[in-house]
Design a protein around this motif. Sequence first.
Motif, PDB file in Angstrom:
ATOM      1  N   THR A 165      37.944  34.404  38.541  1.00 21.62           N
ATOM      2  CA  THR A 165      36.627  34.999  38.327  1.00 21.62           C
ATOM      3  C   THR A 165      36.697  36.130  37.295  1.00 21.62           C
ATOM      4  O   THR A 165      37.776  36.589  36.932  1.00 21.62           O
ATOM      5  N   LYS A 166      35.549  36.563  36.865  1.00 17.77           N
ATOM      6  CA  LYS A 166      35.389  37.725  35.970  1.00 17.77           C
ATOM      7  C   LYS A 166      36.006  37.496  34.595  1.00 17.77           C
ATOM      8  O   LYS A 166      36.585  38.399  33.998  1.00 17.77           O
ATOM      9  N   ALA A 167      35.849  36.279  34.072  1.00 16.99           N
ATOM     10  CA  ALA A 167      36.366  35.974  32.731  1.00 16.99           C
ATOM     11  C   ALA A 167      35.611  36.770  31.668  1.00 16.99           C
ATOM     12  O   ALA A 167      36.053  36.853  30.525  1.00 16.99           O
ATOM     13  N   ASP A 168      34.471  37.367  32.041  1.00 13.62           N
ATOM     14  CA  ASP A 168      33.752  38.208  31.074  1.00 13.62           C
ATOM     15  C   ASP A 168      34.485  39.526  30.813  1.00 13.62           C
ATOM     16  O   ASP A 168      34.244  40.186  29.811  1.00 13.62           O
ATOM     17  N   ILE A 169      35.392  39.896  31.723  1.00 11.59           N
ATOM     18  CA  ILE A 169      36.111  41.157  31.513  1.00 11.59           C
ATOM     19  C   ILE A 169      37.634  40.968  31.521  1.00 11.59           C
ATOM     20  O   ILE A 169      38.380  41.938  31.508  1.00 11.59           O
ATOM     21  N   GLY A 170      38.105  39.732  31.544  1.00 12.84           N
ATOM     22  CA  GLY A 170      39.554  39.495  31.547  1.00 12.84           C
ATOM     23  C   GLY A 170      39.878  38.148  30.934  1.00 12.84           C
ATOM     24  O   GLY A 170      39.054  37.220  30.972  1.00 12.84           O
ATOM     25  N   GLY A 216      35.295  38.664  44.186  1.00 12.63           N
ATOM     26  CA  GLY A 216      34.040  37.977  43.888  1.00 12.63           C
ATOM     27  C   GLY A 216      33.744  36.781  44.766  1.00 12.63           C
ATOM     28  O   GLY A 216      32.917  35.951  44.418  1.00 12.63           O
ATOM     29  N   LYS A 217      34.362  36.726  45.936  1.00 14.58           N
ATOM     30  CA  LYS A 217      34.114  35.608  46.855  1.00 14.58           C
ATOM     31  C   LYS A 217      32.650  35.559  47.301  1.00 14.58           C
ATOM     32  O   LYS A 217      32.020  34.519  47.233  1.00 14.58           O
ATOM     33  N   SER A 218      32.158  36.708  47.772  1.00 15.26           N
ATOM     34  CA  SER A 218      30.777  36.702  48.268  1.00 15.26           C
ATOM     35  C   SER A 218      29.808  36.345  47.152  1.00 15.26           C
ATOM     36  O   SER A 218      28.824  35.633  47.373  1.00 15.26           O
TER      37      SER A 218
HETATM   38  N1  LIG Z   1      32.274  41.384  35.672  1.00 16.72           N
HETATM   39  C1  LIG Z   1      32.166  40.574  36.732  1.00 16.72           C
HETATM   40  N2  LIG Z   1      31.974  41.103  37.951  1.00 16.72           N
HETATM   41  C2  LIG Z   1      31.871  40.274  39.012  1.00 16.72           C
HETATM   42  C3  LIG Z   1      31.968  38.861  38.874  1.00 16.72           C
HETATM   43  N3  LIG Z   1      31.857  38.307  40.104  1.00 16.72           N
HETATM   44  C4  LIG Z   1      31.691  39.330  40.973  1.00 16.72           C
HETATM   45  N4  LIG Z   1      31.688  40.522  40.331  1.00 16.72           N
HETATM   46  C5  LIG Z   1      31.547  41.870  40.913  1.00 16.72           C
HETATM   47  O1  LIG Z   1      32.720  42.198  41.649  1.00 16.72           O
HETATM   48  C6  LIG Z   1      32.403  43.003  42.778  1.00 16.72           C
HETATM   49  C7  LIG Z   1      32.979  42.378  44.037  1.00 16.72           C
HETATM   50  O2  LIG Z   1      32.351  41.137  44.283  1.00 16.72           O
HETATM   51  P1  LIG Z   1      32.203  40.498  45.744  1.00 16.72           P
HETATM   52  O3  LIG Z   1      31.558  39.180  45.579  1.00 16.72           O
HETATM   53  O4  LIG Z   1      31.581  41.462  46.676  1.00 16.72           O
HETATM   54  O5  LIG Z   1      33.735  40.332  46.112  1.00 16.72           O
HETATM   55  P2  LIG Z   1      34.382  39.795  47.469  1.00 16.72           P
HETATM   56  O6  LIG Z   1      35.569  39.015  47.065  1.00 16.72           O
HETATM   57  O7  LIG Z   1      33.384  39.109  48.298  1.00 16.72           O
HETATM   58  O8  LIG Z   1      34.844  41.124  48.145  1.00 16.72           O
HETATM   59  P3  LIG Z   1      34.741  41.525  49.689  1.00 16.72           P
HETATM   60  O9  LIG Z   1      33.294  41.440  50.048  1.00 16.72           O
HETATM   61  O10 LIG Z   1      35.279  42.921  49.709  1.00 16.72           O
HETATM   62  O11 LIG Z   1      35.590  40.544  50.413  1.00 16.72           O
HETATM   63  C8  LIG Z   1      30.892  43.099  42.801  1.00 16.72           C
HETATM   64  O12 LIG Z   1      30.522  44.319  42.223  1.00 16.72           O
HETATM   65  C9  LIG Z   1      30.434  41.939  41.932  1.00 16.72           C
HETATM   66  O13 LIG Z   1      29.210  42.185  41.310  1.00 16.72           O
HETATM   67  C10 LIG Z   1      32.173  38.322  37.545  1.00 16.72           C
HETATM   68  O14 LIG Z   1      32.283  37.111  37.324  1.00 16.72           O
HETATM   69  N5  LIG Z   1      32.266  39.224  36.537  1.00 16.72           N
END
Ligand SMILES: Nc1nc2c(ncn2[C@@H]2O[C@H](COP(=O)(O)OP(=O)(O)OP(=O)(O)O)[C@@H](O)[C@H]2O)c(=O)[nH]1
Length: 338
Positions: A165-170, A216-218
């Motif tokens: 995930t987050k290929a926009d920043i990595g 970014g699971k949620s």
């Molecule tokens: N830049 C960027 N940020 C993202 C992306 N996907 C998720 N985020 C951000 O990363 C943060 C964490 O995302 P979550 O979906 O809450 O992560 P999680 O894995 O569910 O984390 P927990 O709820 O702690 O288990 C949030 O602020 C999201 O908005 C992405 O593709 N790019």
Amino acid sequence: MGTVRVVTQRYDADRPHEQFDRPRRHTRPRTKERPSYADADDGWVVGMDRGRYTLLVGDDERVVTAMKSRPLGRKAVVVGDRVRVVGDTSGTPDTLARIVEVEDRKTVLRRTADDNDPIERVIVANADQMVVVAALADPPPRPRLIDRCLVAAFDAGMTPLVCLTKADIGDPAPLVAALAPLEVDVVVTERGGDLQMLRERLRGRTSVLVGHSGVGKSTLVNALVPEAELATGVINEVSRRGRHTSTSTRVLALPFGGWIVDTPGIRSFGLAHVSIERLLAAFPDLAEAARDCSRGCQHTASDPECALDEAVAAGTLDPARVDSFRRLLASREGADLV
Ligand SMILES: Nc1nc2c(ncn2[C@@H]2O[C@H](COP(=O)(O)OP(=O)(O)OP(=O)(O)O)[C@@H](O)[C@H]2O)c(=O)[nH]1
Ligand SMILES: [Zn+2]
């Protein structure tokens, strides 16, 4: 209970039933000593909470609440189990059915033992895919943790899929390169990007999502299952109480077919039990070469006459693949939190 709300809010009302290529229940292995419950229904455990199980029963997938029956003794019933259920299976509110049999599990995902609970327990049964979610930045990726998840997936008998995930920043390139010799499928997602590749890989399968906090699971689950968001608050409330984290596992129906098993309770995997042979079996080409190893060869780089090294020298095995396999072997030690 979050589980019931999510499961009942399925999308199939306006879709033909056939489009859901869900796991079928027709093969039902039985063991000899089991009593036969001819009049029992088939059910699938999609949630559990303090001794009460939420099942989908019958071809119409009625949501039924059930408890374990006495003949099961101490046998655990976990999310994902295929069960036989008797009693009131109408799904009418305030009725309680009884689970009388648990079918043999195709796959089992185990949670590691910890201080509160010294026994390794099965947390999810019968899932066929593990989606290892890792961020490319914020938090930075932890390659060793990805390896550990892959070992758990291979050991459980699940097909692994890595979702970066987050290929926009990595930049995904280094991790994709590191994973290439393992021949594991990788999908890359980014904020604002479309999830079509991921949907294709999830369609028709039962997938467990794992990954440490913040990857970014949620965000993914909410994008894939719009109704999931509704239940998130409920789940978080349950988890915050601490004790019930392992009971808040739930199954979410994907609107395009298939299921996601959401397991907020997994903090680490028990890998100590994973044998070299089991892991090797996930790499058929290496397993073939290793048939020439002497008995007791551990297949590490320091084993003097490992046939894997001989095959590499002979040009019949890819050295990067052998290195990657050994990296996975080594990753079994330690106890990284997910
Ligand atoms: N830049 C960027 N940020 C993202 C992306 N996907 C998720 N985020 C951000 O990363 C943060 C964490 O995302 P979550 O979906 O809450 O992560 P999680 O894995 O569910 O984390 P927990 O709820 O702690 O288990 C949030 O602020 C999201 O908005 C992405 O593709 N790019
Ligand atoms: Zn060897």
